[in-house]
Design a protein around this motif. Sequence first.
Motif, PDB file in Angstrom:
ATOM      1  N   UNK A  64     -39.129 -17.850 -21.335  1.00 47.40           N
ATOM      2  CA  UNK A  64     -39.470 -19.188 -21.300  1.00 47.40           C
ATOM      3  C   UNK A  64     -39.548 -20.146 -19.943  1.00 47.40           C
ATOM      4  N   UNK A  65     -38.826 -19.535 -19.005  1.00 49.03           N
ATOM      5  CA  UNK A  65     -38.912 -20.161 -17.597  1.00 49.03           C
ATOM      6  C   UNK A  65     -39.946 -19.428 -16.621  1.00 49.03           C
ATOM      7  N   UNK A  66     -40.543 -18.163 -17.081  1.00 48.68           N
ATOM      8  CA  UNK A  66     -41.459 -17.440 -16.485  1.00 48.68           C
ATOM      9  C   UNK A  66     -42.854 -18.383 -16.000  1.00 48.68           C
ATOM     10  N   UNK A  67     -43.114 -18.606 -14.997  1.00 47.95           N
ATOM     11  CA  UNK A  67     -44.444 -19.569 -14.721  1.00 47.95           C
ATOM     12  C   UNK A  67     -45.446 -18.649 -15.007  1.00 47.95           C
ATOM     13  N   UNK A 117     -32.918 -10.087 -14.258  1.00 49.66           N
ATOM     14  CA  UNK A 117     -33.611 -11.283 -13.614  1.00 49.66           C
ATOM     15  C   UNK A 117     -34.880 -11.307 -13.939  1.00 49.66           C
ATOM     16  N   UNK A 118     -35.229 -12.416 -13.515  1.00 47.39           N
ATOM     17  CA  UNK A 118     -36.663 -13.047 -13.792  1.00 47.39           C
ATOM     18  C   UNK A 118     -37.802 -11.851 -13.259  1.00 47.39           C
ATOM     19  N   UNK A 119     -37.307 -11.572 -11.939  1.00 50.86           N
ATOM     20  CA  UNK A 119     -38.307 -10.370 -11.367  1.00 50.86           C
ATOM     21  C   UNK A 119     -38.192  -8.897 -12.393  1.00 50.86           C
ATOM     22  N   UNK A 120     -37.065  -8.721 -13.145  1.00 50.37           N
ATOM     23  CA  UNK A 120     -37.111  -7.664 -13.889  1.00 50.37           C
ATOM     24  C   UNK A 120     -38.068  -7.959 -15.171  1.00 50.37           C
ATOM     25  N   UNK A 121     -38.046  -9.232 -15.666  1.00 52.06           N
ATOM     26  CA  UNK A 121     -38.646  -9.495 -16.717  1.00 52.06           C
ATOM     27  C   UNK A 121     -40.257  -9.451 -16.319  1.00 52.06           C
ATOM     28  N   UNK A 122     -40.357 -10.073 -15.041  1.00 48.93           N
ATOM     29  CA  UNK A 122     -41.910 -10.058 -14.804  1.00 48.93           C
ATOM     30  C   UNK A 122     -42.629  -8.463 -14.478  1.00 48.93           C
ATOM     31  N   UNK A 123     -41.941  -7.543 -13.794  1.00 52.77           N
ATOM     32  CA  UNK A 123     -42.048  -6.507 -13.425  1.00 52.77           C
ATOM     33  C   UNK A 123     -42.241  -5.519 -14.487  1.00 52.77           C
ATOM     34  N   UNK A 124     -41.410  -5.493 -15.461  1.00 54.88           N
ATOM     35  CA  UNK A 124     -41.153  -4.625 -16.712  1.00 54.88           C
ATOM     36  C   UNK A 124     -41.571  -5.126 -18.060  1.00 54.88           C
ATOM     37  N   UNK A 125     -41.694  -6.654 -18.057  1.00 59.66           N
ATOM     38  CA  UNK A 125     -42.161  -6.982 -19.374  1.00 59.66           C
ATOM     39  C   UNK A 125     -40.988  -7.179 -20.376  1.00 59.66           C
ATOM     40  N   UNK A 132     -42.776 -17.462  -6.905  1.00 55.22           N
ATOM     41  CA  UNK A 132     -42.891 -18.142  -8.336  1.00 55.22           C
ATOM     42  C   UNK A 132     -42.046 -17.627  -9.187  1.00 55.22           C
ATOM     43  N   UNK A 133     -42.059 -16.379  -9.315  1.00 54.20           N
ATOM     44  CA  UNK A 133     -41.446 -15.683 -10.158  1.00 54.20           C
ATOM     45  C   UNK A 133     -39.875 -15.927 -10.223  1.00 54.20           C
ATOM     46  N   UNK A 134     -39.325 -16.068  -9.391  1.00 49.82           N
ATOM     47  CA  UNK A 134     -38.057 -16.375  -9.277  1.00 49.82           C
ATOM     48  C   UNK A 134     -37.592 -17.942  -9.480  1.00 49.82           C
ATOM     49  N   UNK A 135     -38.559 -18.851  -9.710  1.00 55.65           N
ATOM     50  CA  UNK A 135     -38.574 -20.178  -9.975  1.00 55.65           C
ATOM     51  C   UNK A 135     -38.344 -20.946  -8.671  1.00 55.65           C
ATOM     52  N   UNK A 136     -38.510 -20.432  -7.410  1.00 54.40           N
ATOM     53  CA  UNK A 136     -38.228 -21.331  -6.253  1.00 54.40           C
ATOM     54  C   UNK A 136     -39.381 -21.967  -5.682  1.00 54.40           C
ATOM     55  N   UNK A 137     -40.595 -21.798  -6.488  1.00 55.90           N
ATOM     56  CA  UNK A 137     -41.938 -22.410  -6.028  1.00 55.90           C
ATOM     57  C   UNK A 137     -42.715 -22.672  -7.424  1.00 55.90           C
ATOM     58  N   UNK A 138     -43.135 -23.948  -7.486  1.00 58.41           N
ATOM     59  CA  UNK A 138     -43.835 -24.417  -8.471  1.00 58.41           C
ATOM     60  C   UNK A 138     -45.392 -23.744  -8.479  1.00 58.41           C
ATOM     61  N   UNK A 141     -42.773   4.395 -20.864  1.00 53.95           N
ATOM     62  CA  UNK A 141     -41.380   5.041 -20.852  1.00 53.95           C
ATOM     63  C   UNK A 141     -40.644   4.549 -19.729  1.00 53.95           C
ATOM     64  N   UNK A 142     -41.473   4.849 -18.476  1.00 50.08           N
ATOM     65  CA  UNK A 142     -40.960   4.860 -17.232  1.00 50.08           C
ATOM     66  C   UNK A 142     -40.180   3.309 -17.037  1.00 50.08           C
ATOM     67  N   UNK A 143     -41.105   2.150 -17.482  1.00 43.99           N
ATOM     68  CA  UNK A 143     -40.361   0.952 -17.325  1.00 43.99           C
ATOM     69  C   UNK A 143     -39.289   0.742 -18.280  1.00 43.99           C
ATOM     70  N   UNK A 144     -39.085   1.505 -19.561  1.00 45.44           N
ATOM     71  CA  UNK A 144     -38.068   1.120 -20.357  1.00 45.44           C
ATOM     72  C   UNK A 144     -36.644   1.949 -19.428  1.00 45.44           C
ATOM     73  N   UNK A 145     -37.005   3.189 -19.093  1.00 47.13           N
ATOM     74  CA  UNK A 145     -35.981   3.828 -18.104  1.00 47.13           C
ATOM     75  C   UNK A 145     -35.472   2.974 -17.115  1.00 47.13           C
ATOM     76  N   UNK A 146     -36.590   2.160 -16.340  1.00 48.43           N
ATOM     77  CA  UNK A 146     -36.072   1.502 -15.161  1.00 48.43           C
ATOM     78  C   UNK A 146     -35.192   0.154 -15.699  1.00 48.43           C
ATOM     79  N   UNK A 147     -35.577  -0.523 -16.747  1.00 43.83           N
ATOM     80  CA  UNK A 147     -34.775  -1.479 -17.189  1.00 43.83           C
ATOM     81  C   UNK A 147     -33.554  -0.937 -17.676  1.00 43.83           C
ATOM     82  N   UNK A 148     -33.618  -0.032 -18.454  1.00 43.29           N
ATOM     83  CA  UNK A 148     -32.100   0.632 -18.881  1.00 43.29           C
ATOM     84  C   UNK A 148     -31.144   0.878 -17.916  1.00 43.29           C
ATOM     85  N   UNK A 149     -31.889   1.412 -16.608  1.00 44.94           N
ATOM     86  CA  UNK A 149     -30.888   1.631 -15.238  1.00 44.94           C
ATOM     87  C   UNK A 149     -30.466   0.207 -14.776  1.00 44.94           C
TER      88      UNK A 149
END
Length: 401
Positions: A338-341, A302-310, A378-384, A286-294
């Motif tokens: 799709x881009x997340x490594x 962002x890619x970091x949001x997807x990685x950290x929050x799911x 890696x998450x941002x896609x700046x590093x393979x 639920x806390x991840x949902x609230x963070x994502x909502x905010x």
Amino acid sequence: MRVEKMPAEFVKALPILQKIRNSGYEAYFVGGSVRDVLLSRHIHDVDIATSAYPAETKQIFEHTIDIGIEHGTVLVLEEGGEYEVTTFRTEDVYVDYRRPSHVNFVRKLSEDLLRRDFTINAFALADDGEVIDLHGGLADLEARILRAVGNPTERFNEDALRIMRGLRFAAILNFDLESTTFASMKDHAHLLSKISIERIFIELDKLLTADFWQKGFRELLAIEAYPYLPGFSDKTALTHLLALPSDFKFTTAVQAWGYLAHQLGYSDGKFLLKKWKVSREFSTAVSKFLTAYDKRLKGDFSSEDLYNLGKSSLTLVEEMFAAQNLETNFEQISALDAQLQIRNKKEIAVSAGQIMTEFGIQPGPQIGQLFHQIELEIVKGHLQNTPQHIFNYVKKTLREL
């Protein structure tokens, strides 16, 4: 009334009833499963009530387990299934507005049905399909009404959780509360403060994820039960939930509680849900949902949001935006996914230990900070995410220090 075609779950359990009856006792299907058969709904549990006392039930069946024998319930293991068989009973004075101080085993079905909560739950079904209705439940099913069995004041004084159960049934079945029952629920709503919050959570959780949750939630506000629920004192904020489209259904409990917490002004669900004594896993979701909502209120993910929050959290938030007619971008979430490594740091192609060995780095804060930096790049896609690219990145980083 007679049920002409019993569902498969009842057909499978019929030998249990017949074996009890062949031993000289009465036996019936009872409770919510009978109601659901009459409403052509899916059956979840098959409950059996009998005039046989627990010791007598155990004599009839070879394999049994005493799961609640002090309350008359024996688990019968037969016909490839497990069936709770409970003796007809009456109940003495209730303590804590929840539990009877003592139960008395009786031989009459009529005495047992009198202690049920609502008329639509007070049916019994015989093995020949006959429906026994002693409290007008069939008429209430037809009228789509929730009515307490007998005197509603007595029912809610006995067990105040029945108030939440009534709201839950309204939400699941799209039934209206009968006027006297409604008035009694309102008069006794304060007794919810006496009830275990874990039990209230179960009922409210089922209400919020039901097809007609708005009806149940509207009735919760109408009987003024909300002040007795942790963190629910702001009626105006709670009313905002009813601004959602009338046909909107929450996808998951996390989405329901997350949006509820958001409306109540919570930026971190853990503070609210700690009061509800939910699991740490649910509270975190639920806390991840609230963070994502905010974050979504401030812009795209962002890619970091997807990685950290799911992806699940982001999708649930996007669904809430859609429900409110706000601009959505489901495609962006799919593209980020799709881009997340990597999905977690364990998927990084080299370990912190391998980096320490390769570059002679000693244990300490430096390697922790460096590895976290690699993870973010890696998450941002700046590093393979390959050993060679990671080692080259480390070499360059150490050279710049």
